[in-house]
Design a protein around this motif. Sequence first.
Motif, PDB file in Angstrom:
ATOM      1  N   UNK A   1       1.278  -1.290  -0.160  1.00 43.33           N
ATOM      2  CA  UNK A   1      -0.623   0.875   0.157  1.00 43.33           C
ATOM      3  C   UNK A   1       0.748   0.979   0.049  1.00 43.33           C
ATOM      4  N   UNK A   2       1.392   0.475   0.694  1.00 44.72           N
ATOM      5  CA  UNK A   2       2.842   2.709   1.251  1.00 44.72           C
ATOM      6  C   UNK A   2       3.385   2.399  -0.763  1.00 44.72           C
ATOM      7  N   UNK A   3       3.770   1.258  -1.274  1.00 47.51           N
ATOM      8  CA  UNK A   3       4.786   1.842  -2.675  1.00 47.51           C
ATOM      9  C   UNK A   3       3.709   2.009  -3.757  1.00 47.51           C
ATOM     10  N   UNK A   4       2.287   1.878  -3.409  1.00 48.56           N
ATOM     11  CA  UNK A   4       1.179   2.299  -4.225  1.00 48.56           C
ATOM     12  C   UNK A   4       0.711   4.096  -3.882  1.00 48.56           C
ATOM     13  N   UNK A   5       1.377   3.907  -2.838  1.00 51.31           N
ATOM     14  CA  UNK A   5       0.961   5.874  -2.703  1.00 51.31           C
ATOM     15  C   UNK A   5       2.348   6.421  -2.534  1.00 51.31           C
ATOM     16  N   UNK A   6       3.179   5.420  -2.867  1.00 53.05           N
ATOM     17  CA  UNK A   6       3.977   6.592  -2.543  1.00 53.05           C
ATOM     18  C   UNK A   6       3.707   6.995  -4.477  1.00 53.05           C
ATOM     19  N   UNK A   7       3.522   6.301  -5.380  1.00 46.94           N
ATOM     20  CA  UNK A   7       3.784   6.478  -6.861  1.00 46.94           C
ATOM     21  C   UNK A   7       2.876   7.843  -7.135  1.00 46.94           C
ATOM     22  N   UNK A   8       2.547   8.334  -6.634  1.00 50.90           N
ATOM     23  CA  UNK A   8       1.515   9.306  -6.558  1.00 50.90           C
ATOM     24  C   UNK A   8       2.271  10.402  -6.294  1.00 50.90           C
ATOM     25  N   UNK A   9       2.644  10.668  -5.538  1.00 50.27           N
ATOM     26  CA  UNK A   9       4.152  12.002  -5.355  1.00 50.27           C
ATOM     27  C   UNK A   9       4.954  12.994  -6.078  1.00 50.27           C
ATOM     28  N   UNK A  10       5.262  11.923  -7.567  1.00 47.17           N
ATOM     29  CA  UNK A  10       5.874  12.287  -7.861  1.00 47.17           C
ATOM     30  C   UNK A  10       5.523  13.313  -9.122  1.00 47.17           C
ATOM     31  N   UNK A  11       6.005  14.333  -9.483  1.00 49.89           N
ATOM     32  CA  UNK A  11       6.279  14.874 -10.564  1.00 49.89           C
ATOM     33  C   UNK A  11       6.860  15.991 -11.234  1.00 49.89           C
ATOM     34  N   UNK A  12       6.565  16.569 -12.652  1.00 44.15           N
ATOM     35  CA  UNK A  12       7.845  17.381 -13.410  1.00 44.15           C
ATOM     36  C   UNK A  12       7.057  18.300 -13.774  1.00 44.15           C
ATOM     37  N   UNK A  13       7.915  19.695 -12.880  1.00 47.62           N
ATOM     38  CA  UNK A  13       8.244  21.238 -13.400  1.00 47.62           C
ATOM     39  C   UNK A  13       8.915  21.532 -14.298  1.00 47.62           C
ATOM     40  N   UNK A  14       8.380  21.950 -15.962  1.00 51.53           N
ATOM     41  CA  UNK A  14       9.357  22.818 -16.669  1.00 51.53           C
ATOM     42  C   UNK A  14       9.214  24.112 -16.658  1.00 51.53           C
ATOM     43  N   UNK A  15       9.829  24.975 -17.706  1.00 51.61           N
ATOM     44  CA  UNK A  15       9.902  26.211 -16.735  1.00 51.61           C
ATOM     45  C   UNK A  15       9.445  26.887 -17.337  1.00 51.61           C
ATOM     46  N   UNK A  16       9.041  27.932 -16.986  1.00 53.79           N
ATOM     47  CA  UNK A  16       7.424  28.948 -16.473  1.00 53.79           C
ATOM     48  C   UNK A  16       6.397  28.073 -16.649  1.00 53.79           C
ATOM     49  N   UNK A  17       6.534  26.967 -15.134  1.00 52.77           N
ATOM     50  CA  UNK A  17       5.429  26.884 -14.559  1.00 52.77           C
ATOM     51  C   UNK A  17       5.519  26.601 -13.638  1.00 52.77           C
ATOM     52  N   UNK A  18       3.889  26.210 -12.681  1.00 47.98           N
ATOM     53  CA  UNK A  18       3.888  26.364 -10.834  1.00 47.98           C
ATOM     54  C   UNK A  18       3.635  25.455 -10.623  1.00 47.98           C
ATOM     55  N   UNK A  19       3.101  25.270  -9.654  1.00 51.20           N
ATOM     56  CA  UNK A  19       2.610  24.409  -8.554  1.00 51.20           C
ATOM     57  C   UNK A  19       1.811  24.394  -8.157  1.00 51.20           C
ATOM     58  N   UNK A  20       0.459  24.833  -7.093  1.00 50.54           N
ATOM     59  CA  UNK A  20       0.128  25.117  -5.938  1.00 50.54           C
ATOM     60  C   UNK A  20      -0.339  23.972  -4.996  1.00 50.54           C
ATOM     61  N   UNK A  21       0.771  23.928  -4.063  1.00 51.60           N
ATOM     62  CA  UNK A  21       0.657  23.209  -2.881  1.00 51.60           C
ATOM     63  C   UNK A  21      -0.697  23.123  -2.171  1.00 51.60           C
ATOM     64  N   UNK A  22      -1.388  22.410  -2.032  1.00 53.36           N
ATOM     65  CA  UNK A  22      -2.801  22.687  -0.967  1.00 53.36           C
ATOM     66  C   UNK A  22      -2.648  20.954  -0.154  1.00 53.36           C
ATOM     67  N   UNK A  23      -2.840  21.079   0.552  1.00 53.04           N
ATOM     68  CA  UNK A  23      -3.182  20.131   1.686  1.00 53.04           C
ATOM     69  C   UNK A  23      -4.014  20.133   2.808  1.00 53.04           C
ATOM     70  N   UNK A  24      -5.033  19.433   2.427  1.00 52.56           N
ATOM     71  CA  UNK A  24      -6.332  19.022   2.720  1.00 52.56           C
ATOM     72  C   UNK A  24      -7.206  20.056   2.995  1.00 52.56           C
ATOM     73  N   UNK A  25      -7.688  20.802   1.882  1.00 48.52           N
ATOM     74  CA  UNK A  25      -8.538  22.171   1.196  1.00 48.52           C
ATOM     75  C   UNK A  25      -7.284  23.129   2.088  1.00 48.52           C
ATOM     76  N   UNK A  26      -6.395  23.373   2.719  1.00 47.36           N
ATOM     77  CA  UNK A  26      -5.914  24.486   3.306  1.00 47.36           C
ATOM     78  C   UNK A  26      -4.364  24.999   2.084  1.00 47.36           C
ATOM     79  N   UNK A  27      -4.016  25.700   1.429  1.00 47.02           N
ATOM     80  CA  UNK A  27      -3.198  26.667   0.748  1.00 47.02           C
ATOM     81  C   UNK A  27      -1.864  26.359   1.480  1.00 47.02           C
ATOM     82  N   UNK A  28      -0.676  25.618   0.736  1.00 46.85           N
ATOM     83  CA  UNK A  28       0.721  25.845   1.615  1.00 46.85           C
ATOM     84  C   UNK A  28       1.548  26.232   0.619  1.00 46.85           C
ATOM     85  N   UNK A  29       1.545  26.844  -0.278  1.00 47.75           N
ATOM     86  CA  UNK A  29       2.427  27.539  -1.106  1.00 47.75           C
ATOM     87  C   UNK A  29       3.129  27.227  -2.171  1.00 47.75           C
TER      88      UNK A  29
END
Length: 322
Positions: free
Chosen positions: A57-85
């Motif tokens: 189960x931990x293996x499956x969950x960890x697969x969901x944490x990867x992302x690729x960020x390209x130039x001039x892109x941003x990721x908005x981080x939301x933790x259970x509905x709260x804006x984290x940055x």
Amino acid sequence: MEDKNYEYDYTGKVYNGFLMLFVTLVIIPGTIAAVLLLAPDLLSSAWPWITSGCLFIAFIIMLCGFFIQQPNQARVMIFFGKYRGTYRKTGYYWVNPFMGVKKVSLRIRNLDVAPIKVNDKTGNPVMIGMVLVWKVRDTYRVIFDVDTDISEPPVTTDANGNVTVGKASNDTLSNFVKVQSDAALREVTGHYAYDDEGNDNDEITLRSGSNEIVERLEDKLNERLSMAGIEVVEARLNYLAYAPEIAAVMLRRQQASAIISAREKIVEGAVSMVKMALNQLKEEGVVELDEERKATMVSNLLVVLCADEPAQPVVNTGTLYN
């Protein structure tokens, strides 16, 4: 609306994606295999299976944490509905899988606003269009202040008032920019006349294409789009014409104005040439003319010089005087 930037940088833990990929694809599956193979009483005990299940189960969950960020892109981080940055660094990363990650493009975009029918300052209907260059400035407002519910298909209205129901679009931000751009263009157009209508004044018109109109349009667009965290890079009018129902009439008016201006130049030149001819005849003593003959000569010269077609000459075989 208050032009305040609610965005701030994400300061939480973000790990190298390649390192976490090694952990996820090698260490965790290896641990599962080791637990199952090295358990002394695999069939009589349940703990190896429970441990292996938890690791899987931990293996499956960890697969969901990867992302690729390209130039001039941003990721908005939301933790259970709260804006984290907002995270802006480029590369391959892994973040807490329970962290909601929304991608936002910071790249410059173009919007070609199709010509719309608007009444100018004098009430004449005109067709006007523009090209808008814009980009995202505040990722917080883009994500949280713009409604992204696409359950209902967009309803659009063309210049003739025809209503069209289209398919639901995921790019609701572009739809928002388009609607606000139409409203700003209508508002700015209503403050200026199409042209000066032949009046000699210094009033700014749409046809003159001055920088003041562009600056006012950009200010109005920034005022409307800042509520969604959008910045206007440039706005330019790319289409301007009278509406079809009055285009023919306005064309005739412009032609008449042009003809009048041309006639004024022709008459001014003809009078100057007649005056020069009379003065030259008098100075060189070619012929003595009384006032009646001068009036006849002036009339004939004006007819020849101002006529649209070549005048037919009439040869006088008599004497100059009766």
